[in-house]
Structure formats: C-alpha cells, structure tokens
Design a protein around this motif. Structure first.
Motif, short mmCIF file in Angstrom:
data_model
loop_
_atom_site.label_atom_id
_atom_site.label_comp_id
_atom_site.label_asym_id
_atom_site.label_seq_id
_atom_site.Cartn_x
_atom_site.Cartn_y
_atom_site.Cartn_z
N MET A 246 -17.02 -27.57 -35.67
CA MET A 246 -16.65 -28.84 -35.07
C MET A 246 -15.19 -29.19 -35.33
SD MET A 246 -19.80 -31.56 -35.27
CE MET A 246 -20.60 -31.15 -36.79
N ILE A 247 -14.73 -28.95 -36.57
CA ILE A 247 -13.37 -29.36 -36.93
C ILE A 247 -12.34 -28.27 -36.64
CG2 ILE A 247 -14.29 -30.93 -38.68
CD1 ILE A 247 -13.25 -28.94 -40.81
N GLN A 248 -12.77 -27.13 -36.08
CA GLN A 248 -11.90 -26.02 -35.71
C GLN A 248 -11.29 -25.32 -36.93
OE1 GLN A 248 -10.33 -26.38 -31.40
NE2 GLN A 248 -9.25 -28.00 -32.50
N MET A 249 -12.06 -25.25 -38.01
CA MET A 249 -11.58 -24.56 -39.21
C MET A 249 -12.26 -23.20 -39.32
SD MET A 249 -11.07 -26.03 -43.09
CE MET A 249 -12.73 -25.73 -43.73
N THR A 250 -12.00 -22.33 -38.33
CA THR A 250 -12.54 -20.98 -38.33
C THR A 250 -11.46 -20.01 -37.86
OG1 THR A 250 -13.30 -20.92 -36.02
CG2 THR A 250 -14.79 -21.95 -37.63
N TRP A 251 -11.66 -18.74 -38.16
CA TRP A 251 -10.70 -17.73 -37.70
C TRP A 251 -10.66 -17.67 -36.18
CZ3 TRP A 251 -12.23 -13.89 -34.49
CH2 TRP A 251 -13.62 -13.62 -34.41
N LEU A 252 -11.81 -17.97 -35.55
CA LEU A 252 -11.87 -17.94 -34.09
C LEU A 252 -10.91 -18.96 -33.47
CD1 LEU A 252 -13.21 -16.92 -31.49
CD2 LEU A 252 -14.97 -18.67 -31.79
N HIS A 253 -10.90 -20.17 -34.04
CA HIS A 253 -10.01 -21.20 -33.51
C HIS A 253 -8.54 -20.86 -33.80
CE1 HIS A 253 -13.84 -23.51 -33.68
NE2 HIS A 253 -13.38 -23.97 -32.54
N ARG A 254 -8.28 -20.29 -34.95
CA ARG A 254 -6.90 -19.89 -35.25
C ARG A 254 -6.45 -18.83 -34.25
NH1 ARG A 254 -5.82 -19.30 -41.69
NH2 ARG A 254 -3.69 -19.26 -40.89
N LEU A 255 -7.35 -17.88 -33.97
CA LEU A 255 -7.00 -16.82 -33.02
C LEU A 255 -6.84 -17.37 -31.61
CD1 LEU A 255 -6.64 -13.80 -32.37
CD2 LEU A 255 -9.13 -13.66 -32.09
N LEU A 256 -7.79 -18.22 -31.19
CA LEU A 256 -7.77 -18.77 -29.83
C LEU A 256 -6.51 -19.56 -29.56
CD1 LEU A 256 -9.10 -19.49 -27.10
CD2 LEU A 256 -10.21 -21.41 -28.28
N TRP A 257 -6.27 -20.62 -30.36
CA TRP A 257 -5.14 -21.49 -30.08
C TRP A 257 -3.81 -20.88 -30.50
CZ3 TRP A 257 -6.45 -24.48 -26.50
CH2 TRP A 257 -7.74 -25.02 -26.46
N GLY A 258 -3.86 -19.99 -31.50
CA GLY A 258 -2.64 -19.26 -31.85
C GLY A 258 -2.20 -18.34 -30.73
N THR A 259 -3.18 -17.69 -30.08
CA THR A 259 -2.87 -16.79 -28.97
C THR A 259 -2.41 -17.58 -27.74
OG1 THR A 259 -4.50 -15.18 -29.76
CG2 THR A 259 -3.80 -15.01 -27.45
N LEU A 260 -3.17 -18.63 -27.38
CA LEU A 260 -2.83 -19.41 -26.19
C LEU A 260 -1.46 -20.07 -26.32
CD1 LEU A 260 -6.26 -21.06 -25.29
CD2 LEU A 260 -5.09 -19.20 -24.09
N SER A 261 -1.11 -20.46 -27.55
CA SER A 261 0.19 -21.11 -27.75
C SER A 261 1.30 -20.11 -28.06
CB SER A 261 0.10 -22.14 -28.88
OG SER A 261 -0.09 -21.48 -30.13
N LEU A 262 0.94 -18.81 -28.04
CA LEU A 262 1.90 -17.74 -28.39
C LEU A 262 2.48 -17.99 -29.78
CD1 LEU A 262 3.78 -17.31 -24.97
CD2 LEU A 262 1.74 -16.12 -25.80
N GLY A 263 1.57 -18.27 -30.71
CA GLY A 263 2.00 -18.49 -32.09
C GLY A 263 2.80 -19.76 -32.28
N GLY A 264 2.62 -20.72 -31.39
CA GLY A 264 3.34 -21.98 -31.49
C GLY A 264 4.57 -22.04 -30.61
#
Length: 316
Positions: A246-264
């Motif tokens: 729920m709070i997006q504290m998983t490796w999946l969320h880090r990978l998903l949004w890190g990839t979509l944002s191109l690492g920020g």
C-alpha cells in the motif's frame, strides 16, 4: 431503524463545501425506508476562509447541519470529534469536496441492510463510488472513468459504518498528523475485527478538485513527501507485506517508478515543457497522469528515506 450522522471535516474549502452541504439537504428518502433520520456533522478544522461565519449566517438553509470547531489539527482529530459529537448510530464519512446524489443516503441504508442480512450480523460497512471531477459548476455530470476505480478496503471519501465498530476499533490514530493513511490504518484495525466491505456503487459521490496546473506541483510534491513519512508510521503499526504494498515500500515500486522516471531524470523540471504543452491544449487530466511519474518516484524515495531515519532512531 437507522439514524445517520454524516461526518464532514473541512479546512478552507468553503466554495465546494456549499455544494456538498446543499446536496446533503436534497436527499430522497423512501417512506418505507429503515432511515429514521439524519444529521450532518461539520467539523471545521481551523479554516481561515470564512467557512464558520458563512455557515452560521446560512444556518436556516441547512437544517440538518450541526457545526463544531477545532484549531487546525488535521483530519484524524476532526473526524474523531465528529464521531464523538454525533447523535447517530451509523456514521457516514465523506470529504467536504464531495458532492453526492439525491439517493445517496438511501443507497447506503439499503446496502447496509443487505449486508447485515447476508452476514447475519452488522459486522460490515458500505463503500460507495467516488468519481473524480474538475467540473465545479456541474460536478455530478462527470462520467465514471477507469481511473476512478479504487481497490481500497476502507477510505473515508464515501463510507458508512455502525458507530460502535469505530469505537471498538479506537477511532482514528491522531499520530497521523501529516497527509495520508489515517483512514486506511483504521481500516486494518476494522479488518482485524472481521468487518466485511460491502460495495455500494449506487451511493455515488463526485470528488471535485481544481484542474491540474503547474502551480500545484510544489504542493503535490510536498504531499507525496508527507505521505511517505506517514506511510512508514502506518508500517510501524502494522508491519505486514500488505501494508508495504500500500505504501509503495517494495523493490517492485522502486523498480517501476525508478524505471518510468529514468532514475529521476523525468522530474518536475524536465517534464515541465510537456506538461505546459498539454495544459495549453486543455488536457489537464493527461498532464496529471504524466506528472504522477515523478510524484510517485518522490513518494517511493520519501518512504525509504523516512524508513531509514526511523531505523536510525531505533538503533541510537
């Protein structure tokens, strides 16, 4: 028979609050219904936009409204005050930027009765539909969209529940002083008590928010930072995989949004020209969905930063 107390916390939302309260005064209740009556408990959380003076001056227009005031302490305390002051045996929570339809109360009453008959007890609550809209003049004209679907178990945008279950669960945790998660955290405690969610799509509320603009970005980023910190508090109270998701504290969320944002790299600065182009072409909703790329990345980073901070404090 059921007596509803509709608890509405508000903070500096006078224009849309007017529409919210007028809609609640226009409820259509069947003569054969189980509804004995209803009240609208408005809790002003320290508004500075004249909300209280306006409500007092217009009291005759809103015969169902009872007004209570507190210093600005956040929605958790405001909702708790509303429950404590409520006269009803059943509480409906809505936000002050929600405009409901005339069958709203009747739909919740019918849903609760069906749930109780099916379960053989009142260990349930109804969750209505919430449709997001930017249409201030006619908010109820907005059609349902895929993005309006919510898989939340308990959210206070549009929910009805027997008062005694809220009191048994302990009401809202006022430690959630920043933005986010106080209602879902209470939902975990209600789920642990065995309460069942009864979906009630006929109880429709239209959640108004102003069209997305570039000026909103700093506030939205700050909300994601606050939501990250409160998410960690949520996880500390309920350290489960479900809460981590729920709070997006998983490796999946880090990978998903890190990839979509191109690492920020895709952030509020680099995406600003595209967002401005979309807004010029009257596409605020699409612009907001694109902005969610960096907003979610900010949230994930905030969650992990707050978690590292909490672990450091715990070990010191």
């Amino acid at each position: 028979m059921v007596f509803f107390s509709v608890v509405v916390p508000t903070y500096n939302r006078r224009p849309i609050l007017e529409k919210c309260l007028r809609a609640l005064e226009q409820q259509q209740i069947s003569a054969e219904t189980a509804i004995a009556g209803y009240e609208v408990v408005v809790v002003d959380d320290g508004s500075t936009d004249g909300t209280v003076d306006w409500l007092k001056a217009q009291a005759s227009e809103f015969p169902h409204v009872r007004l209570f005031e507190q210093d600005h302490q956040g929605p958790a305390r405001a909702r708790n005050l509303g429950v404590q002051q409520a006269q009803g045996d059943t509480i409906i929570f809505i936000d002050s930027d929600l405009v409901v339809t005339p069958p709203f109360l009747q739909a919740h009453a019918t849903g609760l009765e069906k749930g109780r008959q099916r379960l053989g007890s009142d260990r349930c609550f109804t969750y209505g539909a919430v449709i997001n809209t930017c249409n201030f003049d006619n908010p109820t004209a907005e059609p349902f969209k895929v993005t309006d679907f919510s898989n939340a178990y308990f959210a206070t945008g549009n929910v009805a529940i027997a008062r005694h279950w809220l009191e048994t669960a302990g009401l809202f945790d006022t430690a959630f002083q920043l933005y986010g998660w106080e209602d879902l955290e209470l939902g975990v405690r209600l789920k642990n008590l065995g309460l069942k969610l009864i979906r009630c799509p006929e109880a429709v509320g239209y959640h108004w928010h102003p069209p997305f603009s570039l000026e909103q970005i700093p506030k939205l980023i700050d909300q994601e930072s606050q939501r990250g910190r409160m998410g960690v508090l949520f996880y500390q109270k309920h350290p489960t995989w479900e809460v981590r998701l729920m709070i997006q504290m998983t490796w999946l969320h880090r990978l998903l949004w890190g990839t979509l944002s191109l690492g920020g790299f895709l952030n509020e600065r680099t995406l600003r020209p595209l967002l401005a182009w979309l807004l010029k072409r009257d596409r605020p909703q699409l612009a907001l969905e694109i902005a969610r790329i960096f907003l979610n990345w900010n949230n994930v980073r905030s969650v992990y930063a707050a978690y590292r901070e909490s672990q450091g404090l715990a070990s010191s």
